[in-house]
Design a protein around this motif. Sequence first.
Motif, PDB file in Angstrom:
ATOM      1  N   SER A  22       0.841  -1.212   0.000  1.00  0.00           N
ATOM      2  CA  SER A  22       0.000   0.000   0.000  1.00  0.00           C
ATOM      3  C   SER A  22       0.868   1.251   0.000  1.00  0.00           C
ATOM      4  N   ALA A  23       2.037   1.204   0.667  1.00  0.00           N
ATOM      5  CA  ALA A  23       2.914   2.374   0.727  1.00  0.00           C
ATOM      6  C   ALA A  23       3.384   2.742  -0.672  1.00  0.00           C
ATOM      7  N   ARG A  24       3.811   1.744  -1.424  1.00  0.00           N
ATOM      8  CA  ARG A  24       4.391   2.004  -2.744  1.00  0.00           C
ATOM      9  C   ARG A  24       3.302   2.256  -3.782  1.00  0.00           C
ATOM     10  N   ILE A  25       2.136   1.623  -3.627  1.00  0.00           N
ATOM     11  CA  ILE A  25       1.018   1.890  -4.540  1.00  0.00           C
ATOM     12  C   ILE A  25       0.582   3.346  -4.385  1.00  0.00           C
ATOM     13  N   TYR A  26       0.485   3.785  -3.132  1.00  0.00           N
ATOM     14  CA  TYR A  26       0.056   5.163  -2.832  1.00  0.00           C
ATOM     15  C   TYR A  26       1.056   6.164  -3.425  1.00  0.00           C
ATOM     16  N   ASP A  27       2.349   5.810  -3.333  1.00  0.00           N
ATOM     17  CA  ASP A  27       3.382   6.651  -3.945  1.00  0.00           C
ATOM     18  C   ASP A  27       3.144   6.744  -5.460  1.00  0.00           C
ATOM     19  N   ALA A  59      -6.370  14.433  -2.514  1.00  0.00           N
ATOM     20  CA  ALA A  59      -7.272  15.124  -1.573  1.00  0.00           C
ATOM     21  C   ALA A  59      -6.926  14.722  -0.140  1.00  0.00           C
ATOM     22  N   ASN A  60      -6.572  13.456   0.032  1.00  0.00           N
ATOM     23  CA  ASN A  60      -6.194  12.972   1.364  1.00  0.00           C
ATOM     24  C   ASN A  60      -4.909  13.646   1.832  1.00  0.00           C
ATOM     25  N   ARG A  61      -3.971  13.759   0.924  1.00  0.00           N
ATOM     26  CA  ARG A  61      -2.676  14.380   1.244  1.00  0.00           C
ATOM     27  C   ARG A  61      -2.881  15.857   1.622  1.00  0.00           C
ATOM     28  N   ARG A  62      -3.801  16.511   0.904  1.00  0.00           N
ATOM     29  CA  ARG A  62      -4.057  17.932   1.210  1.00  0.00           C
ATOM     30  C   ARG A  62      -4.751  18.067   2.572  1.00  0.00           C
ATOM     31  N   LEU A  82       1.284   8.020  12.243  1.00  0.00           N
ATOM     32  CA  LEU A  82       1.189   6.552  12.231  1.00  0.00           C
ATOM     33  C   LEU A  82       0.792   6.062  10.831  1.00  0.00           C
ATOM     34  N   GLY A  83       1.632   5.242  10.216  1.00  0.00           N
ATOM     35  CA  GLY A  83       1.382   4.829   8.829  1.00  0.00           C
ATOM     36  C   GLY A  83       1.714   5.982   7.910  1.00  0.00           C
ATOM     37  N   SER A  84       2.927   6.506   8.086  1.00  0.00           N
ATOM     38  CA  SER A  84       3.301   7.780   7.436  1.00  0.00           C
ATOM     39  C   SER A  84       3.568   7.636   5.948  1.00  0.00           C
ATOM     40  N   GLY A  85       3.935   6.429   5.490  1.00  0.00           N
ATOM     41  CA  GLY A  85       4.116   6.197   4.061  1.00  0.00           C
ATOM     42  C   GLY A  85       5.491   6.588   3.546  1.00  0.00           C
ATOM     43  N   VAL A  86       5.646   6.455   2.235  1.00  0.00           N
ATOM     44  CA  VAL A  86       6.868   6.877   1.549  1.00  0.00           C
ATOM     45  C   VAL A  86       6.857   8.409   1.518  1.00  0.00           C
ATOM     46  N   VAL A 110       5.929   6.748  11.727  1.00  0.00           N
ATOM     47  CA  VAL A 110       5.880   5.304  12.020  1.00  0.00           C
ATOM     48  C   VAL A 110       5.360   4.573  10.786  1.00  0.00           C
ATOM     49  N   ASP A 111       6.106   3.626  10.303  1.00  0.00           N
ATOM     50  CA  ASP A 111       5.617   2.785   9.204  1.00  0.00           C
ATOM     51  C   ASP A 111       6.365   1.459   9.273  1.00  0.00           C
ATOM     52  N   TYR A 112       5.655   0.387   8.931  1.00  0.00           N
ATOM     53  CA  TYR A 112       6.324  -0.918   8.999  1.00  0.00           C
ATOM     54  C   TYR A 112       6.894  -1.344   7.665  1.00  0.00           C
ATOM     55  N   GLU A 113       6.638  -0.581   6.632  1.00  0.00           N
ATOM     56  CA  GLU A 113       7.086  -0.967   5.296  1.00  0.00           C
ATOM     57  C   GLU A 113       8.548  -0.555   5.132  1.00  0.00           C
ATOM     58  N   ALA A 138       7.927   0.279  12.710  1.00  0.00           N
ATOM     59  CA  ALA A 138       7.159  -0.557  13.654  1.00  0.00           C
ATOM     60  C   ALA A 138       5.756  -0.765  13.112  1.00  0.00           C
ATOM     61  N   ASP A 139       5.093  -1.751  13.693  1.00  0.00           N
ATOM     62  CA  ASP A 139       3.710  -2.045  13.338  1.00  0.00           C
ATOM     63  C   ASP A 139       2.814  -1.267  14.299  1.00  0.00           C
ATOM     64  N   LEU A 140       2.002  -0.381  13.774  1.00  0.00           N
ATOM     65  CA  LEU A 140       1.187   0.473  14.661  1.00  0.00           C
ATOM     66  C   LEU A 140       0.168  -0.329  15.454  1.00  0.00           C
ATOM     67  N   ARG A 141      -0.062  -1.598  15.067  1.00  0.00           N
ATOM     68  CA  ARG A 141      -0.993  -2.431  15.852  1.00  0.00           C
ATOM     69  C   ARG A 141      -0.377  -2.845  17.174  1.00  0.00           C
ATOM     70  N   LEU A 166      -3.648   9.426  11.996  1.00  0.00           N
ATOM     71  CA  LEU A 166      -3.994   8.083  11.492  1.00  0.00           C
ATOM     72  C   LEU A 166      -4.660   8.306  10.136  1.00  0.00           C
ATOM     73  N   VAL A 167      -3.868   8.845   9.226  1.00  0.00           N
ATOM     74  CA  VAL A 167      -4.432   9.331   7.964  1.00  0.00           C
ATOM     75  C   VAL A 167      -4.280   8.254   6.882  1.00  0.00           C
ATOM     76  N   SER A 168      -5.421   7.853   6.364  1.00  0.00           N
ATOM     77  CA  SER A 168      -5.468   6.842   5.298  1.00  0.00           C
ATOM     78  C   SER A 168      -4.711   5.567   5.668  1.00  0.00           C
ATOM     79  N   VAL A 169      -4.874   5.122   6.876  1.00  0.00           N
ATOM     80  CA  VAL A 169      -4.155   3.903   7.277  1.00  0.00           C
ATOM     81  C   VAL A 169      -5.043   2.874   7.980  1.00  0.00           C
ATOM     82  N   LEU A 170      -6.063   3.338   8.731  1.00  0.00           N
ATOM     83  CA  LEU A 170      -6.853   2.344   9.479  1.00  0.00           C
ATOM     84  C   LEU A 170      -7.602   1.391   8.556  1.00  0.00           C
TER      85      LEU A 170
END
Length: 283
Positions: A22-27, A59-62, A82-86, A110-113, A138-141, A166-170
């Motif tokens: 998901s991190a790389r797809i979102y990128d 739109a999510n990034r904005r 949390l789940g900050s991404g690339v 924080v990102d586990y990827e 780390a794994d935010l779970r 917790l943006v676009s991650v849950l």
Amino acid sequence: MSTTGENAPAAPEGVNLEEASSARIYDAYLGGTTNWAVDRYFADQAVKQFPLIKPLAMANRRFLGRVVRAALDNGITQFLDLGSGVPTVGNVHETVASHARADEGRVVYVDYEPVAAAHSDHILTEQDALDWAGIVQADLRDPVSVFEHETTQRLLDLSKPVCVLLVSVLHFVGGETDVDALVRQYHDEFAPGSWLALSHICNEDSDNEGAAQIARLAEQYKNTQNPAFLRTRADVERWFGGYSLLEPGIVHLADWRPDDEITEAEREAGPFMWCAVGEVPAT
Ligand SMILES: C[S@@+](CC[C@H](N)C(=O)[O-])C[C@H]1O[C@@H](n2cnc3c(N)ncnc32)[C@H](O)[C@@H]1O
């Protein structure tokens, strides 16, 4: 299929290049180059399935950018993403650096990827920001692994307000995880005045075609490293149970304190994510 794209940087050791992440797809949705053929293939299929996915990501990034600026305007200078991404357009630490006093900003990503973590470390090192910003792989779970990490301990003062993102991650957290309990666990660690900002994919407020498209897309994420879960406004409302919701409450992306950067396509994509910001009330 070749797993190495011409533009892809060298992959850190242990990276899974067989399945899209998901991190790389979102990128890829956001036009970045930190992705591989397997991710770009998935992103291309996703665009065919749900043509609004790229404006939805933007739109999510904005929304993230508006939240960070609002928190800074409100005097909050500490951020836990949390789940900050690339790293990509509008990174939290860059927004903080341009808005907070130089000695005040603190950012923990924080990102586990592994690719997201390696590139976050790279950009923070390159920008000489490691004394006030850092990445926790780390794994935010597992909140304990986040809070006990040396970087979190060094950078965040939990006795003062923190803006938790917790943006676009849950929507990538579910299955055996009790998401309500997880959100509560994070809530309980933070001082009054802290914020929680959250966005989450949904399809209950769109026409049948859009709703079906995004449901099919969520289904396709089952073939990636990050299966996705659609949820409803009622779920988001429950997660904010321990918070005072800030204006304008739980809304779609383009309606959270909009500015004039939002494009028509982003407005159209808006109904496919709920978002909200809440504050930990004084006890
Ligand atoms: C769609 S990206 C969102 C990036 C950023 N928050 C934003 O909204 O622009 C989701 C990110 O969450 C990360 N992620 C998903 N589940 C996670 C978990 N359990 N622990 C840590 N990171 C996770 C993924 O690796 C990915 O980088």
